[in-house]
Design a protein around this motif. Sequence first.
Motif, mmCIF file in Angstrom:
data_model
loop_
_atom_site.group_PDB
_atom_site.id
_atom_site.type_symbol
_atom_site.label_atom_id
_atom_site.label_comp_id
_atom_site.label_asym_id
_atom_site.label_seq_id
_atom_site.Cartn_x
_atom_site.Cartn_y
_atom_site.Cartn_z
ATOM 1 N N GLU A 38 0.837 -1.203 0.000
ATOM 2 C CA GLU A 38 0.000 0.000 0.000
ATOM 3 C C GLU A 38 0.871 1.252 0.000
ATOM 4 N N ARG A 42 0.885 4.082 -2.930
ATOM 5 C CA ARG A 42 0.620 5.485 -2.621
ATOM 6 C C ARG A 42 1.769 6.384 -3.046
ATOM 7 N N THR A 45 1.661 6.770 -6.943
ATOM 8 C CA THR A 45 0.578 7.624 -7.418
ATOM 9 C C THR A 45 0.781 9.072 -6.993
ATOM 10 N N ARG A 46 1.381 9.283 -5.848
ATOM 11 C CA ARG A 46 1.582 10.653 -5.349
ATOM 12 C C ARG A 46 2.560 11.436 -6.207
#
Length: 52
Positions: A38, A42, A45-46
Amino acid sequence: MYEKKPSIVKTPDLSKLQAVVINLRTIIYIAVDADPEEAKKRYLTRFGCKKI
């Protein structure tokens, strides 16, 4: 007269964190009980990185 105070920077203790390898040059550190997959998702994508 003005007396300059030394700045105190507290760094996190890396022995209490787990390392997650994003790519060859990028390693992030997360809490021990957090999910590494996870965190990697994250991070990618950030910052708009391409999946490897």
